[in-house]
Design a protein around this motif. Structure first.
Motif, PDB file in Angstrom:
ATOM      1  N   VAL A 143      43.046  36.772  54.136  1.00  0.00           N
ATOM      2  CA  VAL A 143      41.615  37.078  54.198  1.00  0.00           C
ATOM      3  C   VAL A 143      41.202  38.020  53.067  1.00  0.00           C
ATOM      4  O   VAL A 143      40.319  37.694  52.261  1.00  0.00           O
ATOM      5  CB  VAL A 143      41.251  37.680  55.569  1.00  0.00           C
ATOM      6  N   THR A 184      37.898  31.454  56.116  1.00  0.00           N
ATOM      7  CA  THR A 184      37.165  31.039  57.313  1.00  0.00           C
ATOM      8  C   THR A 184      38.104  30.504  58.386  1.00  0.00           C
ATOM      9  O   THR A 184      37.979  30.851  59.569  1.00  0.00           O
ATOM     10  CB  THR A 184      36.119  29.966  56.951  1.00  0.00           C
ATOM     11  N   VAL A 201      40.044  33.464  59.942  1.00  0.00           N
ATOM     12  CA  VAL A 201      39.180  34.312  60.764  1.00  0.00           C
ATOM     13  C   VAL A 201      38.864  33.605  62.086  1.00  0.00           C
ATOM     14  O   VAL A 201      38.935  34.209  63.164  1.00  0.00           O
ATOM     15  CB  VAL A 201      37.881  34.660  60.014  1.00  0.00           C
ATOM     16  N   ILE A 219      32.663  35.111  60.486  1.00  0.00           N
ATOM     17  CA  ILE A 219      32.434  35.356  59.063  1.00  0.00           C
ATOM     18  C   ILE A 219      31.002  34.978  58.730  1.00  0.00           C
ATOM     19  O   ILE A 219      30.498  33.944  59.172  1.00  0.00           O
ATOM     20  CB  ILE A 219      33.435  34.576  58.183  1.00  0.00           C
ATOM     21  N   ILE A 229      32.869  40.141  57.688  1.00  0.00           N
ATOM     22  CA  ILE A 229      33.849  39.567  58.610  1.00  0.00           C
ATOM     23  C   ILE A 229      34.077  40.530  59.775  1.00  0.00           C
ATOM     24  O   ILE A 229      34.190  41.736  59.580  1.00  0.00           O
ATOM     25  CB  ILE A 229      35.190  39.306  57.894  1.00  0.00           C
TER      26      ILE A 229
END
Length: 215
Positions: free
Chosen positions: A113, A186, A189, A196, A209
């Motif tokens: 990330v 994405t 997450v 996000i 995020i």
């Protein structure tokens, strides 16, 4: 996972080496400070205010080079310091605000990330003379809140919901590979149960995020 562990070990090794180098630079600067003060005093006696101003800025720049980014997470510290070196090389102002105590997110997710959003930000900001990246990582209730903002000057395009680069590839079409980093972010997450949010205009690109961070 093995690749991520190898990458983490390399970053932490580089981080430890950076700390040693910064401590040595700071020790040298402190050792020379008396001489620096004598020069400033001499310039003052001669009424050379402009030279004093320039000399103090030079010392300040030296002090800034001795600073490293530290946090409660060795993984985040190592990653951010590795990206800071790249920012320094590209004359990108890299500002960080870190406010968290414990990280319960696995290294694979953290590196994927943070690494991807910072790589994208560096790519965009490096094309500007006044490039900047502002990164904030803070604990918000049971979530880790990550805010990354950078400036840019390219026209941002999307195709089928995916970000693509305005820079042509070997053909005449835009290169969709540029957006793969954000896709990976994405996916990770969402897999972790986070959210996000991406916002942008002609000059600024912002990624927010929220990702669960609790035992």
């Amino acid at each position: 996972m093995n690749k991520i562990q190898i990458e983490k070990a390399a970053m932490e090794s580089e981080y430890n080496s950076q700390i040693d180098n910064k401590l040595q630079q700071l020790h040298t600067l402190r050792h020379d400070m008396k001489n620096h003060l004598l020069i400033i005093d001499s310039l003052y006696a001669d009424g050379k205010n402009k030279q004093i101003h320039d000399y103090i800025h030079k010392i300040t720049d030296e002090l800034n080079q001795t600073q490293t980014i530290s946090s409660a997470s060795s993984t985040i510290s190592a990653l951010l310091n590795s990206k800071k070196l790249i920012c320094d090389d590209n004359k990108i102002a890299f500002d960080t605000q870190l406010d968290f105590n414990n990280i319960y997110i696995n290294d694979f997710t953290l590196i994927t990330v943070l690494g991807n959003i910072l790589d994208n930000a560096i790519t965009a900001a490096s094309k500007l003379d006044n490039g900047y990246i502002n990164l904030a990582i803070k604990q918000a209730d049971t979530y880790l809140a990550i805010h990354c903002e950078n400036n840019h000057h390219e026209k941002i395009k999307k195709r089928e919901g995916r970000f693509i680069s305005s820079k042509p590839s070997s053909g005449s079409k835009a290169n969709p590979l540029h957006g793969l980093g954000l896709i990976s972010v994405t996916n990770n997450v969402n897999k972790y149960g986070g959210t996000i949010d991406i916002n942008y205009n002609d000059t600024t690109f912002i990624v927010d995020i929220l990702i669960p961070n609790y035992r």
